[in-house]
Design a protein around this motif. Structure first.
Motif, mmCIF file in Angstrom:
data_model
loop_
_atom_site.group_PDB
_atom_site.id
_atom_site.type_symbol
_atom_site.label_atom_id
_atom_site.label_comp_id
_atom_site.label_asym_id
_atom_site.label_seq_id
_atom_site.Cartn_x
_atom_site.Cartn_y
_atom_site.Cartn_z
ATOM 1 N N ASP A 3 -27.835 85.960 -14.186
ATOM 2 C CA ASP A 3 -28.571 85.852 -15.071
ATOM 3 C C ASP A 3 -28.292 84.781 -16.514
ATOM 4 O OD1 ASP A 3 -30.924 87.208 -14.117
ATOM 5 O OD2 ASP A 3 -29.971 89.263 -14.880
ATOM 6 N N GLN A 4 -26.899 85.049 -16.852
ATOM 7 C CA GLN A 4 -26.612 84.192 -17.994
ATOM 8 C C GLN A 4 -26.197 82.803 -17.438
ATOM 9 O OE1 GLN A 4 -24.245 86.749 -16.634
ATOM 10 N NE2 GLN A 4 -22.408 85.906 -16.524
ATOM 11 N N ILE A 5 -25.913 82.627 -16.296
ATOM 12 C CA ILE A 5 -25.839 80.951 -15.772
ATOM 13 C C ILE A 5 -27.124 80.619 -15.904
ATOM 14 C CG2 ILE A 5 -25.127 79.748 -13.940
ATOM 15 C CD1 ILE A 5 -22.894 81.543 -13.483
ATOM 16 N N VAL A 6 -28.061 81.322 -15.121
ATOM 17 C CA VAL A 6 -29.605 80.896 -15.368
ATOM 18 C C VAL A 6 -30.147 80.785 -16.691
ATOM 19 C CG1 VAL A 6 -32.192 81.419 -14.551
ATOM 20 C CG2 VAL A 6 -30.189 81.907 -12.877
ATOM 21 N N ALA A 7 -29.843 81.526 -17.642
ATOM 22 C CA ALA A 7 -30.352 81.191 -18.920
ATOM 23 C C ALA A 7 -29.454 80.096 -19.549
ATOM 24 C CB ALA A 7 -29.947 82.642 -19.672
ATOM 25 N N GLY A 8 -28.383 80.027 -19.295
ATOM 26 C CA GLY A 8 -27.657 78.781 -19.966
ATOM 27 C C GLY A 8 -27.863 77.530 -19.264
ATOM 28 N N THR A 9 -28.391 77.440 -18.135
ATOM 29 C CA THR A 9 -28.843 76.170 -17.369
ATOM 30 C C THR A 9 -30.064 75.724 -18.074
ATOM 31 O OG1 THR A 9 -27.751 76.574 -15.212
ATOM 32 C CG2 THR A 9 -29.477 75.075 -15.415
ATOM 33 N N ARG A 10 -31.125 76.843 -18.141
ATOM 34 C CA ARG A 10 -32.194 76.541 -18.718
ATOM 35 C C ARG A 10 -32.267 75.988 -20.307
ATOM 36 N NH1 ARG A 10 -35.913 81.281 -15.758
ATOM 37 N NH2 ARG A 10 -35.890 80.509 -13.571
ATOM 38 N N LEU A 11 -31.468 76.642 -20.947
ATOM 39 C CA LEU A 11 -31.005 76.461 -22.400
ATOM 40 C C LEU A 11 -31.005 74.937 -22.373
ATOM 41 C CD1 LEU A 11 -30.725 77.282 -25.383
ATOM 42 C CD2 LEU A 11 -28.724 77.934 -24.794
ATOM 43 N N ILE A 12 -29.881 74.732 -21.544
ATOM 44 C CA ILE A 12 -29.450 73.022 -21.652
ATOM 45 C C ILE A 12 -30.313 72.145 -21.535
ATOM 46 C CG2 ILE A 12 -27.929 71.419 -20.471
ATOM 47 C CD1 ILE A 12 -25.795 73.642 -20.132
ATOM 48 N N ARG A 13 -31.268 72.658 -20.366
ATOM 49 C CA ARG A 13 -32.462 71.695 -20.045
ATOM 50 C C ARG A 13 -33.323 71.453 -21.314
ATOM 51 N NH1 ARG A 13 -33.550 74.232 -14.433
ATOM 52 N NH2 ARG A 13 -31.849 73.241 -13.173
ATOM 53 N N ARG A 14 -33.827 72.753 -21.787
ATOM 54 C CA ARG A 14 -34.585 72.470 -23.035
ATOM 55 C C ARG A 14 -33.926 71.598 -24.258
ATOM 56 N NH1 ARG A 14 -39.995 73.590 -21.917
ATOM 57 N NH2 ARG A 14 -39.981 75.127 -19.973
ATOM 58 N N LEU A 15 -32.813 71.899 -24.569
ATOM 59 C CA LEU A 15 -31.952 71.168 -25.676
ATOM 60 C C LEU A 15 -32.276 69.649 -25.422
ATOM 61 C CD1 LEU A 15 -29.242 73.556 -26.250
ATOM 62 C CD2 LEU A 15 -31.112 72.924 -27.795
ATOM 63 N N GLU A 16 -31.809 69.367 -24.057
ATOM 64 C CA GLU A 16 -31.879 67.828 -23.530
ATOM 65 C C GLU A 16 -33.275 67.184 -23.727
ATOM 66 O OE1 GLU A 16 -28.298 67.849 -20.234
ATOM 67 O OE2 GLU A 16 -30.324 68.318 -19.444
ATOM 68 N N GLN A 17 -34.389 67.916 -23.418
ATOM 69 C CA GLN A 17 -35.734 67.595 -23.474
ATOM 70 C C GLN A 17 -36.076 67.331 -25.170
ATOM 71 O OE1 GLN A 17 -37.850 70.315 -21.300
ATOM 72 N NE2 GLN A 17 -37.747 69.485 -19.479
ATOM 73 N N SER A 18 -35.466 68.535 -25.844
ATOM 74 C CA SER A 18 -35.887 68.368 -27.220
ATOM 75 C C SER A 18 -35.198 67.159 -27.875
ATOM 76 C CB SER A 18 -35.325 69.499 -27.829
ATOM 77 O OG SER A 18 -35.543 69.586 -29.335
ATOM 78 N N ALA A 19 -33.884 66.868 -27.468
ATOM 79 C CA ALA A 19 -33.123 65.711 -27.915
ATOM 80 C C ALA A 19 -34.011 64.471 -27.653
ATOM 81 C CB ALA A 19 -31.629 65.874 -27.576
ATOM 82 N N GLU A 20 -34.684 64.493 -26.258
ATOM 83 C CA GLU A 20 -35.186 63.275 -26.010
ATOM 84 C C GLU A 20 -36.251 62.899 -26.696
ATOM 85 O OE1 GLU A 20 -36.862 61.209 -22.021
ATOM 86 O OE2 GLU A 20 -35.913 63.087 -21.782
ATOM 87 N N ILE A 21 -36.903 63.900 -26.702
ATOM 88 C CA ILE A 21 -38.354 63.843 -27.789
ATOM 89 C C ILE A 21 -38.157 63.435 -29.070
ATOM 90 C CG2 ILE A 21 -40.168 65.360 -28.619
ATOM 91 C CD1 ILE A 21 -39.883 67.000 -26.100
ATOM 92 N N ALA A 22 -36.935 64.154 -29.855
ATOM 93 C CA ALA A 22 -36.578 63.508 -30.799
ATOM 94 C C ALA A 22 -35.837 62.051 -31.191
ATOM 95 C CB ALA A 22 -35.670 64.458 -31.657
ATOM 96 N N GLY A 23 -35.849 61.509 -29.857
ATOM 97 C CA GLY A 23 -35.253 60.123 -30.108
ATOM 98 C C GLY A 23 -33.614 60.121 -29.969
ATOM 99 N N CYS A 24 -32.942 61.058 -29.606
ATOM 100 C CA CYS A 24 -31.623 60.940 -29.529
ATOM 101 C C CYS A 24 -31.116 61.597 -28.042
ATOM 102 C CB CYS A 24 -30.806 61.688 -30.689
ATOM 103 S SG CYS A 24 -31.489 63.551 -30.580
ATOM 104 N N THR A 25 -29.916 61.537 -27.869
ATOM 105 C CA THR A 25 -29.175 61.807 -26.240
ATOM 106 C C THR A 25 -28.301 62.994 -26.647
ATOM 107 O OG1 THR A 25 -27.378 60.189 -26.536
ATOM 108 C CG2 THR A 25 -29.260 59.353 -25.691
ATOM 109 N N MET A 26 -28.275 63.894 -25.732
ATOM 110 C CA MET A 26 -27.511 65.072 -25.654
ATOM 111 C C MET A 26 -26.603 65.143 -24.472
ATOM 112 S SD MET A 26 -28.144 69.085 -26.020
ATOM 113 C CE MET A 26 -27.940 69.214 -24.234
ATOM 114 N N ASP A 27 -25.304 65.198 -24.514
ATOM 115 C CA ASP A 27 -24.634 65.421 -23.157
ATOM 116 C C ASP A 27 -23.669 66.643 -23.352
ATOM 117 O OD1 ASP A 27 -25.204 62.949 -21.860
ATOM 118 O OD2 ASP A 27 -24.408 61.965 -23.313
ATOM 119 N N VAL A 28 -23.578 67.519 -22.452
ATOM 120 C CA VAL A 28 -22.878 68.927 -22.649
ATOM 121 C C VAL A 28 -21.558 68.312 -22.189
ATOM 122 C CG1 VAL A 28 -22.525 71.102 -21.530
ATOM 123 C CG2 VAL A 28 -24.663 70.169 -21.970
#
Length: 103
Positions: A3-28
């Motif tokens: 469950d924590q890996i699934v949550a972490g993966t989904r969190l990363i995807r949403r952060l990447e999407q949010s950064a892209e919408i804001a006009g920046c890039t995010m790399d883990v």
């Protein structure tokens, strides 16, 4: 997959999407997800180090909190931006979050 890996993966995807919408890039750079579950809740703490680039990087980080990101199947109980290191070309940022699996 735990469950924590699934949550972490989904969190990363949403952060990447949010950064892209804001006009920046995010790399883990790194992620550490730890299970804190109890008999009633499935809880995980996540500590990410990310590289953020773009002109709007600081504005995106300043607006980032647990209310600005939706993690499918989980409640984002806490999200905090910690240390920020400006390397000149990008920001190296520590993000800490806590997810709770929805029933």
């Amino acid at each position: 997959m735990s469950d924590q890996i699934v949550a972490g993966t989904r969190l990363i995807r949403r952060l990447e999407q949010s950064a892209e919408i804001a006009g920046c890039t995010m790399d883990v750079v790194s992620i550490d997800s730890r299970d804190l579950s109890c008999s009633i809740f499935v809880i995980a703490n996540h500590r990410l180090i990310v590289a953020v680039g773009g002109l709007s990087a600081r504005a995106w980080l300043e607006a980032l909190d647990e209310y600005s990101i939706h993690v499918p199947g989980h409640v984002l109980a806490q999200l905090a931006v910690g240390a920020i290191d400006d390397t000149g070309e990008q920001l190296l940022v520590e993000i800490e979050a806590q997810t709770v699996k929805e029933a």
